[in-house]
Design a protein around this motif. Structure first.
Motif, short mmCIF file in Angstrom:
data_model
loop_
_atom_site.label_atom_id
_atom_site.label_comp_id
_atom_site.label_asym_id
_atom_site.label_seq_id
_atom_site.Cartn_x
_atom_site.Cartn_y
_atom_site.Cartn_z
N GLU A 292 51.62 -24.51 28.60
CA GLU A 292 50.58 -24.51 29.63
C GLU A 292 49.92 -23.14 29.74
N GLY A 293 50.76 -22.10 29.66
CA GLY A 293 50.22 -20.74 29.72
C GLY A 293 49.36 -20.42 28.51
N ILE A 294 49.80 -20.85 27.32
CA ILE A 294 49.02 -20.61 26.09
C ILE A 294 47.66 -21.30 26.19
N ASP A 295 47.66 -22.51 26.76
CA ASP A 295 46.38 -23.23 26.93
C ASP A 295 45.39 -22.43 27.78
N VAL A 296 45.90 -21.81 28.83
CA VAL A 296 45.04 -20.98 29.68
C VAL A 296 44.50 -19.79 28.89
N LEU A 297 45.39 -19.13 28.13
CA LEU A 297 44.96 -17.98 27.34
C LEU A 297 43.90 -18.37 26.32
N GLN A 298 44.08 -19.52 25.68
CA GLN A 298 43.09 -19.97 24.70
C GLN A 298 41.73 -20.21 25.34
N ARG A 299 41.74 -20.77 26.55
CA ARG A 299 40.47 -21.04 27.23
C ARG A 299 39.81 -19.76 27.73
N GLU A 300 40.61 -18.87 28.28
CA GLU A 300 40.05 -17.72 28.99
C GLU A 300 39.72 -16.52 28.10
N THR A 301 40.47 -16.30 27.04
CA THR A 301 40.20 -15.13 26.21
C THR A 301 38.96 -15.33 25.36
N GLY A 302 38.72 -16.55 24.89
CA GLY A 302 37.51 -16.84 24.13
C GLY A 302 37.30 -15.85 22.99
#
Length: 273
Positions: A236-246
């Motif tokens: 779940e945390g990795i998914d956030v990083l993938q979306r937010e770091t772009g």
């Protein structure tokens, strides 16, 4: 062999301490100076056998291998004012990325090289980046590689990748410290953990991660796969990083390369004006 260091600011001091503590040079082999001479004497209080010189020309005359650890435009000044002292049997080493080795070679008779250290070298770890001039004599290539193998993993790089390599090796620790600080700040803001505890946990995690990689237990992709159980909390945390770091890191490299190009242009004009 006498080794000279001109400039004992942050990186000059780190380089000096690393070379001594790694056994690459002994304090009695070092002769150092700094524009604010008190900084050189402060370093001498830790290593009494170091010789402190009052001026750069004293260092250049006394030493065979000379590291210039000052700001880029100050390097130009040091070289222009002391050009005649850089004779053919010596080796001049710059530790700054915007100055190309070929510019040094056009300015002095000495063998020329560039070594870009990292703050991690202070712990006798990490990488140092080496670039040699076309006219750099083979003995100096061997000496520098052996010297920096005692404080780091020396990697010889081409001029074309010096900026990105420096971003990873030399700037990288600052980038990762910033990201870790953001992680700590968010943890304190969003949960009941206090800053001291979050900092201790984060620093210990980074140290442990480094040991895992150093000992070769995992590669970066393998380590992420081991921790990130499919469908779990880490995922779940990795998914956030993938979306937010772009494209955050792409923008980072564009910014550092733009700044690098602008600095290099100014320095080149100063070298050959």
């Amino acid at each position: 062999m006498k080794v000279g260091i001109i400039g004992t600011g942050n990186m000059g001091t780190i380089l000096t301490e690393a070379l001594i503590n790694g056994g690459a040079v002994s304090p009695s082999e070092l002769i150092i100076t700094n524009r604010t001479i008190g900084k050189a004497y402060k370093l001498q209080t830790s290593y009494e056998e170091i010789t402190v010189a009052q001026r750069p020309d004293e260092v250049i005359n006394e030493a065979k291998l000379i590291f210039i650890c000052v700001k880029p435009l100050d390097i130009v000044k040091v070289i222009q004012e002391n050009r005649k002292f850089f004779t053919g049997e010596k080796c001049l080493v710059s530790i700054t990325s915007p100055i190309e080795v070929k510019w040094l070679e056009k300015s002095v008779a000495s063998s020329c090289a560039r070594v870009i250290p990292s703050i991690t070298n202070r712990a006798l770890s990490g990488v140092s980046l080496l670039t040699f001039g076309e006219g750099c004599k083979d003995p100096w290539r061997v000496i520098l590689k052996e010297m920096f193998s005692k404080v780091s993993v020396p990697v010889e790089i081409d001029e074309s990748i010096v900026r990105v390599a420096s971003d990873i090796v030399s700037c990288g620790p600052a980038f990762y410290c910033y990201l870790t600080r953001k992680l700590i700040d968010a943890a304190v803001k969003e949960t009941n953990i206090d800053e001291k505890t979050a900092t201790i946990l984060s620093e210990s995690m980074l140290a442990g991660l480094g040991e895992l990689l150093k000992k070769g237990y995992y590669s970066l992709p393998a380590l992420q796969e081991k921790v990130c159980v499919k469908g779990g909390i880490t995922g779940e945390g990795i998914d956030v990083l993938q979306r937010e770091t772009g494209d955050m890191f792409e923008k980072l490299f564009r910014a550092t390369h733009k700044k690098f190009a602008a600095e290099a242009d100014v320095i080149e004009k100063a070298f050959f004006s």
